[in-house]
Write a protein that holds these residues in place. Structure first.
Motif, PDB file in Angstrom:
ATOM      1  N   LEU A  31       0.823  -1.227   0.000  1.00  0.00           N
ATOM      2  CA  LEU A  31       0.000   0.000   0.000  1.00  0.00           C
ATOM      3  C   LEU A  31       0.852   1.270   0.000  1.00  0.00           C
ATOM      4  N   ARG A  32       2.085   1.149   0.400  1.00  0.00           N
ATOM      5  CA  ARG A  32       2.938   2.345   0.502  1.00  0.00           C
ATOM      6  C   ARG A  32       3.082   3.052  -0.839  1.00  0.00           C
ATOM      7  N   GLY A  33       2.952   4.375  -0.792  1.00  0.00           N
ATOM      8  CA  GLY A  33       3.116   5.167  -2.007  1.00  0.00           C
ATOM      9  C   GLY A  33       1.846   5.242  -2.848  1.00  0.00           C
ATOM     10  N   ARG A  34       0.788   4.583  -2.394  1.00  0.00           N
ATOM     11  CA  ARG A  34      -0.468   4.620  -3.154  1.00  0.00           C
ATOM     12  C   ARG A  34      -1.416   5.648  -2.539  1.00  0.00           C
ATOM     13  N   PRO A  35      -2.480   5.984  -3.278  1.00  0.00           N
ATOM     14  CA  PRO A  35      -3.413   7.009  -2.760  1.00  0.00           C
ATOM     15  C   PRO A  35      -4.345   6.451  -1.670  1.00  0.00           C
ATOM     16  N   VAL A  36      -3.749   6.254  -0.504  1.00  0.00           N
ATOM     17  CA  VAL A  36      -4.479   5.666   0.630  1.00  0.00           C
ATOM     18  C   VAL A  36      -5.122   6.790   1.443  1.00  0.00           C
TER      19      VAL A  36
ATOM     20  N   LEU B  82       0.484   4.964   7.375  1.00  0.00           N
ATOM     21  CA  LEU B  82       0.335   4.470   6.001  1.00  0.00           C
ATOM     22  C   LEU B  82      -0.376   5.451   5.072  1.00  0.00           C
ATOM     23  N   ALA B  83      -1.259   6.275   5.633  1.00  0.00           N
ATOM     24  CA  ALA B  83      -2.171   7.056   4.782  1.00  0.00           C
ATOM     25  C   ALA B  83      -1.670   8.478   4.572  1.00  0.00           C
TER      26      ALA B  83
END
Ligand SMILES: Nc1ncnc2c1ncn2[C@@H]1O[C@H](COP(=O)(O)OP(=O)(O)O)[C@@H](O)[C@H]1O
Ligand SMILES: O=C(O)C1=C[C@@H](OP(=O)(O)O)[C@@H](O)[C@H](O)C1
Ligand SMILES: [Mg+2]
Length: 193
Positions: free
Chosen positions: A106-111, A157-158
């Motif tokens: 999930l890292r680096g994604r639009p979370v 994370l977000a």
């Protein structure tokens, strides 16, 4: 044999979801995700629903028959697939981002973290019967304990956070579309405020 075609970075790495919603149980991830996808005219996927469909049994049945560990493994596999294959809005279950392999993916994604006050979540939990993680005691007491253990990891994370306790799912979706700059004139008709 090597492929003679020049590398196409967009083919090598699919764009993935436009937004990935995470957060505590009953924050509204599923409801807001649906509303956001409808607003943008893109596909919606809910990770729990993908697991239920693939397994042919409910989340409650999976926990009861095979336990949480098996559920987390199914969840991590379903997430890896969805990140590769789904280009719309993706809502996760509350525990999904905590599995280490999933956190890395999930890292680096639009979370987007949906934050929710416990006084508001109390009205949304109901009996807690369809959420095995809330079983065994008063659902709100259990929710508080589980959520406090997870909040730091969620925040870490977000890159985006939103208050999911004010307004309808459509209004929360609008706020997310704005912070992620997802609305385009072709996608969304002019606002009527
Ligand atoms: N913004 C909102 N306003 C009012 N009720 C909501 C809102 N978002 C979700 N709900 C309600 O709260 C409950 C939990 O929502 P859900 O989308 O399933 O949360 P999650 O997927 O985060 O567990 C559902 O009954 C849903 O209808
Ligand atoms: O927080 C959790 O560990 C869970 C949350 C649920 O999803 P919601 O957060 O959508 O309720 C579902 O994935 C499962 O019951 C486990
Ligand atoms: Mg959900």
């Amino acid at each position: 044999m090597t492929d003679p075609r020049p590398a196409d970075p967009s083919a090598a790495r699919p764009a993935g979801p436009l937004a990935i919603l995470i957060g505590p149980m009953a924050a509204g991830k599923t409801s807001v995700g649906k509303a956001l996808a409808a607003r943008l005219g893109v596909a919606f996927a809910d990770l729990d629903a993908l697991i239920v469909r693939a397994e042919g049994r409910s989340i409650r049945e999976i926990f009861a028959a095979d336990g949480e560990k098996t559920f987390r493994a199914l969840e991590a596999d379903a997430l890896a697939r969805a990140l590769d294959e789904h280009g719309g809005i993706l809502s996760l279950g509350g525990g999904a981002p905590l599995t280490p392999a999933s956190a890395e993916r999930l890292r680096g994604r639009p979370v987007v973290l949906l934050e929710i006050d416990e006084r508001i979540v109390a009205q949304r939990l109901g009996t807690g019967a369809d959420r095995p993680m809330l079983a065994g005691e008063d659902p709100l007491t259990r929710w508080r304990a589980v959520t406090s253990q997870r909040m730091e990891a969620y925040r870490d994370l977000a890159p985006y956070r939103i208050d999911a306790g004010q307004g309808s799912p459509a209004l929360v979706a609008r706020a997310i579309a704005r912070i992620l700059q997802l609305d385009t004139p072709s996608r969304v008709p002019e606002e009527t405020e």
